[in-house]
Design a protein around this motif. Structure first.
Motif, short mmCIF file in Angstrom:
data_model
loop_
_atom_site.label_atom_id
_atom_site.label_comp_id
_atom_site.label_asym_id
_atom_site.label_seq_id
_atom_site.Cartn_x
_atom_site.Cartn_y
_atom_site.Cartn_z
N PRO A 1 2.81 -1.73 3.01
CA PRO A 1 1.67 -2.56 2.60
C PRO A 1 1.28 -3.62 3.60
O PRO A 1 0.14 -4.11 3.59
CB PRO A 1 2.16 -3.21 1.29
CG PRO A 1 3.66 -3.14 1.36
CD PRO A 1 3.96 -1.88 2.11
N ILE A 2 2.19 -4.00 4.50
CA ILE A 2 1.86 -5.03 5.49
C ILE A 2 0.70 -4.58 6.37
O ILE A 2 -0.12 -5.39 6.81
CB ILE A 2 3.10 -5.37 6.34
CG1 ILE A 2 4.19 -5.99 5.45
CG2 ILE A 2 2.75 -6.32 7.46
CD1 ILE A 2 5.51 -6.25 6.15
N LYS A 3 0.62 -3.26 6.63
CA LYS A 3 -0.43 -2.74 7.52
C LYS A 3 -1.83 -3.04 7.00
O LYS A 3 -2.75 -3.26 7.80
CB LYS A 3 -0.26 -1.22 7.69
CG LYS A 3 0.89 -0.80 8.57
CD LYS A 3 0.90 0.71 8.76
CE LYS A 3 2.05 1.17 9.66
NZ LYS A 3 1.90 0.67 11.04
N PHE A 4 -2.02 -3.02 5.67
CA PHE A 4 -3.37 -3.20 5.15
C PHE A 4 -3.55 -4.48 4.33
O PHE A 4 -4.67 -4.98 4.22
CB PHE A 4 -3.80 -1.99 4.32
CG PHE A 4 -2.84 -1.62 3.21
CD1 PHE A 4 -2.88 -2.26 1.99
CD2 PHE A 4 -1.90 -0.62 3.41
CE1 PHE A 4 -2.01 -1.91 0.98
CE2 PHE A 4 -1.01 -0.26 2.39
CZ PHE A 4 -1.06 -0.92 1.17
N MET A 5 -2.48 -5.05 3.75
CA MET A 5 -2.66 -6.22 2.91
C MET A 5 -3.06 -7.46 3.73
O MET A 5 -3.92 -8.24 3.31
CB MET A 5 -1.39 -6.52 2.12
CG MET A 5 -1.12 -5.54 0.97
SD MET A 5 -2.49 -5.39 -0.21
CE MET A 5 -2.61 -7.05 -0.87
N SER B 1 -10.49 -10.45 4.86
CA SER B 1 -11.79 -9.77 4.81
C SER B 1 -12.52 -10.13 3.52
O SER B 1 -11.90 -10.33 2.47
CB SER B 1 -11.60 -8.26 4.89
OG SER B 1 -10.93 -7.90 6.08
N SER B 2 -13.84 -10.21 3.61
CA SER B 2 -14.65 -10.50 2.42
C SER B 2 -14.87 -9.26 1.57
O SER B 2 -14.81 -9.33 0.34
CB SER B 2 -16.01 -11.08 2.84
OG SER B 2 -15.85 -12.37 3.40
N PHE C 1 -7.23 -0.97 -5.84
CA PHE C 1 -6.40 -1.96 -6.50
C PHE C 1 -5.69 -2.87 -5.50
O PHE C 1 -5.42 -4.03 -5.79
CB PHE C 1 -5.42 -1.25 -7.44
CG PHE C 1 -6.13 -0.46 -8.49
CD1 PHE C 1 -6.68 -1.10 -9.59
CD2 PHE C 1 -6.31 0.91 -8.36
CE1 PHE C 1 -7.38 -0.38 -10.55
CE2 PHE C 1 -7.00 1.62 -9.32
CZ PHE C 1 -7.54 0.98 -10.41
N ASP C 2 -5.45 -2.34 -4.30
CA ASP C 2 -4.93 -3.20 -3.24
C ASP C 2 -5.95 -4.28 -2.89
O ASP C 2 -5.60 -5.44 -2.67
CB ASP C 2 -4.60 -2.38 -1.99
CG ASP C 2 -3.43 -1.44 -2.20
OD1 ASP C 2 -2.46 -1.83 -2.87
OD2 ASP C 2 -3.49 -0.30 -1.69
N GLY D 1 -8.02 -10.04 -3.28
CA GLY D 1 -9.24 -10.82 -3.41
C GLY D 1 -10.34 -10.36 -2.48
O GLY D 1 -11.26 -11.12 -2.15
N CYS D 2 -10.26 -9.12 -2.04
CA CYS D 2 -11.24 -8.52 -1.14
C CYS D 2 -12.21 -7.70 -1.97
O CYS D 2 -11.82 -6.71 -2.60
CB CYS D 2 -10.52 -7.65 -0.10
SG CYS D 2 -11.58 -6.96 1.17
#
Length: 442
Positions: free
Chosen positions: A301-305, A311-312, A328-329, A334-335
């Motif tokens: 998850p570190i790669k994308f979280m 990011s908005s 859901f990620d 909050g993206c």
């Protein structure tokens, strides 16, 4: 490498020892912490280990040569190993282990009853998607039509009064996958001369037409299916860690306009992923692309979280199927999710996401407009006023508790917030009650 045999053994033993509900008075004491159990009693149907626990023993790719090895992710009752030793909330979770994790959480449900005649619903702890590998990879001929037949026979023959009471209308199970992968016509799997098409016919068996099936992605028409959120990698054990994450999401600086985390888009054939990748390449300063091809992000998850936190907007184009775990990620980060077809979410998660208020927390851009009409995703998102973006993010953050699956054994404080599991159970009970009332009226 598969985990040591002892790890699987401990997991199986824990589930076996806790499969039977506690005495009724203990259940009532626990339920007093939550609410009254009226109309909420659930009976966990005892199924022989081949329907669930033994499937975990066959988790390695050596049992199914064309399948992936899911052994490492069975630890922590389906949450997988921690992302790092100091982590208390983040795991390398595989969404395909939802059936195992759901089973574990069901054992904590406060309104369990050992008496099926007193139950408002009956839970079948069948690991349906995991068991499907046996029919996808287990033989040289097409046996997709056999998936589920052994379970159907068992339910009819073992304590048949439980099944016959409502002919399955009061039963429910979890299917950790897309319903499309379990809806092959029965005629496709009856022998060597039929082609090996992907998927099984589990949902096409008439025996299960009355059973409520909780899937990661449902079809538009069958009444028995209801989609529930994918497992993310965030499973907080207490309220303090959950609130700490919410604070981090709120204070995160959104320096990137839009992000796409995924694979595909390299084909010369026009499609929405290809259009998105081309846009990102042309606007690299305001669009970040996280290449998740070949599943390299699935358990990391570190790669994308981290990119999502900065990011908005997070782009959610459909892939092989309309829905994505990434949806859901992005909510968790909050993206603001950007959808390109309604089947990606609006027509799916009616219990967990407000179906009639998607414009309050997401953006919809029809994929046909992007691919064939030259609509720029970048321009559409860039024109949304900052004040509107802020309101959308605030609404999104309010929804985070509804899509998170908290860790089993979590603290009482965290249990005051309904999570994805709680909402799924509540919806299932209401659905079953309505079905039984309709049948009674008829």
């Amino acid at each position: 490498m598969p985990p040591p045999r002892s790890t699987i053994t401990i997991l199986l033993t824990t589930l076996i020892l806790t499969t039977l509900p506690p005495p009724h008075h203990q259940q009532q004491q626990q339920s007093d912490l939550d609410s009254d159990c009226t109309d909420r009693w659930i009976h966990i149907r005892h199924l022989p280990p081949p329907f669930n626990l033994h499937i975990l023993n066959n988790c390695s790719s050596t049992h199914h040569p064309f399948s992936t090895n899911f052994c490492p992710f069975t630890t922590n009752h389906g949450l997988g190993i921690k992302t790092h030793n100091q982590s208390h909330s983040w795991y390398r979770t595989d969404p395909s282990l939802l059936e195992l994790f759901f089973h574990r959480r069901m054992l904590e449900y406060p309104c369990l009853t050992a008496d099926p005649s007193a139950a408002d619903a009956v839970y079948l702890p069948y690991y349906a998607a995991l068991d499907s590998r046996h029919y996808l990879y287990g033989s040289d001929y097409n046996s997709s039509d056999q998936h589920g037949r052994k379970l159907a026979n068992f339910l009819r023959q073992d304590s048949p009064e439980i099944w016959n009471k409502h002919l399955g209308h009061d039963h429910f199970l979890v299917l950790a996958g897309s319903a499309w992968d379990f809806s092959q016509p029965l005629s496709n799997g009856n022998g060597e001369n039929n082609p090996r098409l992907w998927g099984t016919s589990f949902l096409e068996l008439p025996d299960f037409y009355n059973v409520t099936v909780l899937t990661l992605e449902s079809r538009a028409y069958p009444f028995q299916e209801m989609s529930i959120p994918y497992l993310t990698s965030f499973h907080p054990p207490n309220l303090a860690l959950f609130e700490s994450w919410i604070k981090r999401v709120k204070r995160s600086k959104r320096t990137t306009l839009m992000l796409f985390a995924g694979g595909g888009g390299i084909s010369s054939t026009p499609n929405v992923r290809r259009s998105i990748r081309l846009e990102c390449e042309n606007n690299s300063r305001l669009c970040e692309f996280v290449d998740c091809s070949n599943g390299i992000c699935e358990h990391d998850p570190i790669k994308f979280m981290k990119p999502m936190l900065h990011s908005s907007f997070c782009l959610q184009p459909p892939g092989d199927t309309p829905t994505r775990r990434s949806t859901f990620d992005s909510v968790l980060a909050g993206c603001i999710p950007v959808f390109f077809e309604e089947l990606s979410a609006k027509k799916q998660y009616r219990w967990h996401l407000p179906e009639d208020k998607y414009e309050e927390f997401s953006v919809m851009i029809p994929k046909e407009d992007v691919v064939f009409k030259g609509v720029s995703v970048f321009e559409v998102l860039n024109e949304i006023p900052t004040s509107e973006v802020r309101k959308m993010r605030e609404r999104l953050i309010e929804m985070i508790p509804r899509i998170v699956y908290r860790k089993h054994g979590s603290s009482l404080g965290l249990r005051t917030k309904k999570d994805a599991f709680d909402i799924a159970i509540e919806g299932t009970l209401q659905r079953i009650k309505a079905r039984l009332e309709d049948i009674s009226d008829q």
